[in-house]
Design an enzyme around this catalytic site. Structure first.
Site, PDB file in Angstrom:
ATOM      1  N   CYS A 259      21.152   0.117  27.590  1.00 35.49           N
ATOM      2  CA  CYS A 259      19.767  -0.137  27.187  1.00 35.49           C
ATOM      3  C   CYS A 259      18.960   1.010  27.767  1.00 35.49           C
ATOM      4  O   CYS A 259      19.164   1.392  28.929  1.00 35.49           O
ATOM      5  CB  CYS A 259      19.304  -1.467  27.776  1.00 35.49           C
ATOM      6  SG  CYS A 259      17.526  -1.771  27.647  1.00 35.49           S
ATOM      7  N   THR A 260      18.074   1.573  26.966  1.00 34.91           N
ATOM      8  CA  THR A 260      17.381   2.786  27.416  1.00 34.91           C
ATOM      9  C   THR A 260      16.393   2.514  28.551  1.00 34.91           C
ATOM     10  O   THR A 260      15.886   3.450  29.158  1.00 34.91           O
ATOM     11  CB  THR A 260      16.654   3.462  26.239  1.00 34.91           C
ATOM     12  OG1 THR A 260      15.780   2.513  25.605  1.00 34.91           O
ATOM     13  CG2 THR A 260      17.653   3.981  25.228  1.00 34.91           C
ATOM     14  N   HIS A 261      16.144   1.250  28.832  1.00 36.81           N
ATOM     15  CA  HIS A 261      15.301   0.942  29.993  1.00 36.81           C
ATOM     16  C   HIS A 261      16.041   1.158  31.318  1.00 36.81           C
ATOM     17  O   HIS A 261      15.399   1.155  32.369  1.00 36.81           O
ATOM     18  CB  HIS A 261      14.832  -0.517  29.932  1.00 36.81           C
ATOM     19  CG  HIS A 261      13.641  -0.734  29.051  1.00 36.81           C
ATOM     20  ND1 HIS A 261      13.730  -0.700  27.680  1.00 36.81           N
ATOM     21  CD2 HIS A 261      12.339  -0.982  29.346  1.00 36.81           C
ATOM     22  CE1 HIS A 261      12.522  -0.936  27.163  1.00 36.81           C
ATOM     23  NE2 HIS A 261      11.659  -1.109  28.153  1.00 36.81           N
TER      24      HIS A 261
ATOM     25  N   TYR B 128      12.506  -6.353  22.695  1.00 33.60           N
ATOM     26  CA  TYR B 128      13.245  -6.582  21.462  1.00 33.60           C
ATOM     27  C   TYR B 128      14.487  -7.461  21.720  1.00 33.60           C
ATOM     28  O   TYR B 128      14.977  -8.118  20.805  1.00 33.60           O
ATOM     29  CB  TYR B 128      13.765  -5.253  20.890  1.00 33.60           C
ATOM     30  CG  TYR B 128      12.782  -4.395  20.136  1.00 33.60           C
ATOM     31  CD1 TYR B 128      11.483  -4.826  19.851  1.00 33.60           C
ATOM     32  CD2 TYR B 128      13.165  -3.121  19.688  1.00 33.60           C
ATOM     33  CE1 TYR B 128      10.604  -4.001  19.150  1.00 33.60           C
ATOM     34  CE2 TYR B 128      12.296  -2.311  18.979  1.00 33.60           C
ATOM     35  CZ  TYR B 128      11.017  -2.752  18.716  1.00 33.60           C
ATOM     36  OH  TYR B 128      10.162  -1.938  18.015  1.00 33.60           O
ATOM     37  N   GLY B 129      15.001  -7.402  22.944  1.00 34.45           N
ATOM     38  CA  GLY B 129      16.275  -8.066  23.276  1.00 34.45           C
ATOM     39  C   GLY B 129      16.408  -9.469  22.707  1.00 34.45           C
ATOM     40  O   GLY B 129      17.397  -9.793  22.047  1.00 34.45           O
TER      41      GLY B 129
ATOM     42  N   GLU C  60       9.084  -2.058  32.449  1.00 34.80           N
ATOM     43  CA  GLU C  60       7.780  -2.235  31.782  1.00 34.80           C
ATOM     44  C   GLU C  60       6.662  -2.390  32.813  1.00 34.80           C
ATOM     45  O   GLU C  60       5.515  -2.038  32.554  1.00 34.80           O
ATOM     46  CB  GLU C  60       7.816  -3.449  30.852  1.00 34.80           C
ATOM     47  CG  GLU C  60       8.646  -3.233  29.599  1.00 34.80           C
ATOM     48  CD  GLU C  60       8.154  -2.065  28.740  1.00 34.80           C
ATOM     49  OE1 GLU C  60       6.940  -1.959  28.504  1.00 34.80           O
ATOM     50  OE2 GLU C  60       9.003  -1.247  28.321  1.00 34.80           O
TER      51      GLU C  60
ATOM     52  N   ASP D 278      10.832   3.116  20.830  1.00 36.79           N
ATOM     53  CA  ASP D 278      11.549   2.076  21.586  1.00 36.79           C
ATOM     54  C   ASP D 278      10.631   0.863  21.610  1.00 36.79           C
ATOM     55  O   ASP D 278       9.446   0.964  21.257  1.00 36.79           O
ATOM     56  CB  ASP D 278      11.832   2.587  23.017  1.00 36.79           C
ATOM     57  CG  ASP D 278      12.511   1.529  23.881  1.00 36.79           C
ATOM     58  OD1 ASP D 278      13.416   0.843  23.384  1.00 36.79           O
ATOM     59  OD2 ASP D 278      12.128   1.382  25.063  1.00 36.79           O
ATOM     60  N   SER D 279      11.162  -0.270  22.066  1.00 37.81           N
ATOM     61  CA  SER D 279      10.315  -1.443  22.233  1.00 37.81           C
ATOM     62  C   SER D 279       9.199  -1.175  23.242  1.00 37.81           C
ATOM     63  O   SER D 279       8.152  -1.794  23.184  1.00 37.81           O
ATOM     64  CB  SER D 279      11.162  -2.616  22.729  1.00 37.81           C
ATOM     65  OG  SER D 279      11.760  -2.277  23.969  1.00 37.81           O
TER      66      SER D 279
ATOM     67  N   CYS E 128      16.485   3.423  21.440  1.00 35.79           N
ATOM     68  CA  CYS E 128      16.639   2.014  21.794  1.00 35.79           C
ATOM     69  C   CYS E 128      17.974   1.535  21.253  1.00 35.79           C
ATOM     70  O   CYS E 128      18.228   1.664  20.051  1.00 35.79           O
ATOM     71  CB  CYS E 128      15.490   1.221  21.160  1.00 35.79           C
ATOM     72  SG  CYS E 128      15.626  -0.561  21.358  1.00 35.79           S
ATOM     73  N   ASN E 129      18.815   0.994  22.127  1.00 34.76           N
ATOM     74  CA  ASN E 129      20.119   0.503  21.667  1.00 34.76           C
ATOM     75  C   ASN E 129      19.968  -0.729  20.790  1.00 34.76           C
ATOM     76  O   ASN E 129      20.712  -0.905  19.821  1.00 34.76           O
ATOM     77  CB  ASN E 129      20.997   0.154  22.871  1.00 34.76           C
ATOM     78  CG  ASN E 129      21.472   1.380  23.613  1.00 34.76           C
ATOM     79  OD1 ASN E 129      22.509   1.932  23.302  1.00 34.76           O
ATOM     80  ND2 ASN E 129      20.697   1.833  24.578  1.00 34.76           N
ATOM     81  N   THR E 130      19.013  -1.579  21.116  1.00 25.77           N
ATOM     82  CA  THR E 130      18.832  -2.828  20.370  1.00 25.77           C
ATOM     83  C   THR E 130      18.393  -2.523  18.941  1.00 25.77           C
ATOM     84  O   THR E 130      18.916  -3.092  17.983  1.00 25.77           O
ATOM     85  CB  THR E 130      17.782  -3.718  21.076  1.00 25.77           C
ATOM     86  OG1 THR E 130      18.076  -3.752  22.474  1.00 25.77           O
ATOM     87  CG2 THR E 130      17.778  -5.116  20.507  1.00 25.77           C
TER      88      THR E 130
END
Ligand code: DGL
Length: 259
Positions: A179-181, A38-39, A147, A6-7, A69-71
């Site tokens: 979004c996985t966040h 990444y967004g 984050e 993921d980012s 990560c969806n992005t």
């Protein structure tokens, strides 16, 4: 070994779902913290980073890649699948289950601008919305919260409320965590929107990973979880422990570049 990237720390929500269904398999997780978020990046840059991360994981023993990560899935799933010699499991916002769950006929997708602007997302809405109103909201400040390891408290609640309250006022009753966040913020979202249904595709991705692992006849290991970052491990360690819920080591990975 199952490789996930993921980012940053969001993909740990997917790693947790994978560990729940495949507890004896070893996981290797790469947080591309040097390029997080990444967004706002251009699609070509996300694609480059996704290729870098996936190749790094394969070079370190991953026999299957989960794009947590969806992005990155939106930008790079096709190229990852044609480039890598190992199977790739990707993800997309759960529009279909949201449309099935809504009672008001209004759902909201919380994601990154990269995911929401991607062609894949447009196709998903076309295919599954079926007359349901799909509101979309990019929520970069929610990525920042995770984050920073801020998963609860007044500050986290204020940020989440800023995105969610106007949607509730507009009749939205179902929120897609696109979004996985965002799954690590689910308790805060539930505080702000106690009646709402939250859709997390992590468990579906984990189930798909389990099918791929079974097909590969991948032998289980000892359930070891290794974490790496392209950023500074010391900087992300406290937040990583909070998001993962356990203290695990995180080591430095190569950073690479983008053109
Ligand atoms: N976790 C990521 C996703 O699922 C990206 C967040 C970001 O880096 O902007 O979309």
């Amino acid at each position: 070994m199952i490789g996930l990237f993921d980012s940053g720390l969001g993909g740990l929500s997917v790693a947790r779902a994978v560990r729940a269904v495949l507890p004896r398999h070893d996981l290797i997780y790469l947080a591309d913290s040097a390029y997080c978020p990444y967004g706002p990046l251009a699609t070509a840059q996300v694609r480059e980073r996704a290729l870098f991360c996936a190749r790094w994981l394969v070079a370190h023993g991953a026999a299957v890649i989960v794009v947590a990560c969806n992005t990155a899935s939106s930008a790079a799933l096709d190229v990852l699948r044609t480039t890598l010699e190992v199977p790739v499991v990707g993800m997309e916002p759960g529009i279909k289950p949201a449309v099935a769950a809504t009672r008001t006929g209004k759902v909201a997708v919380l994601a990154t601008s990269g995911t929401l602007q991607g062609d894949r997302f447009g196709r998903l809405v076309e295919q599954f919305a079926h007359g349901v109103t799909v509101r979309t909201v990019a929520c970069p400040a929610m990525v920042d919260l995770v984050e920073a390891g801020l998963l609860r408290g007044d500050d986290a609640e204020a940020v989440v409320r800023g995105y969610v309250a106007p949607l509730l006022a507009d009749g939205v009753d179902t929120f897609v965590l696109g979004c996985t966040h965002f799954p690590p913020l689910a308790p805060v979202i539930a505080t702000v929107a106690p009646e709402a249904t939250l859709i997390d595709t992590g468990p579906a991705v984990a189930a798909q990973t389990a099918r791929v692992v079974a097909k590969l006849e991948l032998a289980p290991g000892s359930g070891r979880v290794q974490a790496f970052t392209t950023g500074d491990p010391a900087l992300i360690r406290p937040a990583l422990w909070r998001v993962w819920g356990e203290t695990i080591d995180v080591a430095q990975a190569l950073q690479g570049t983008i053109t």
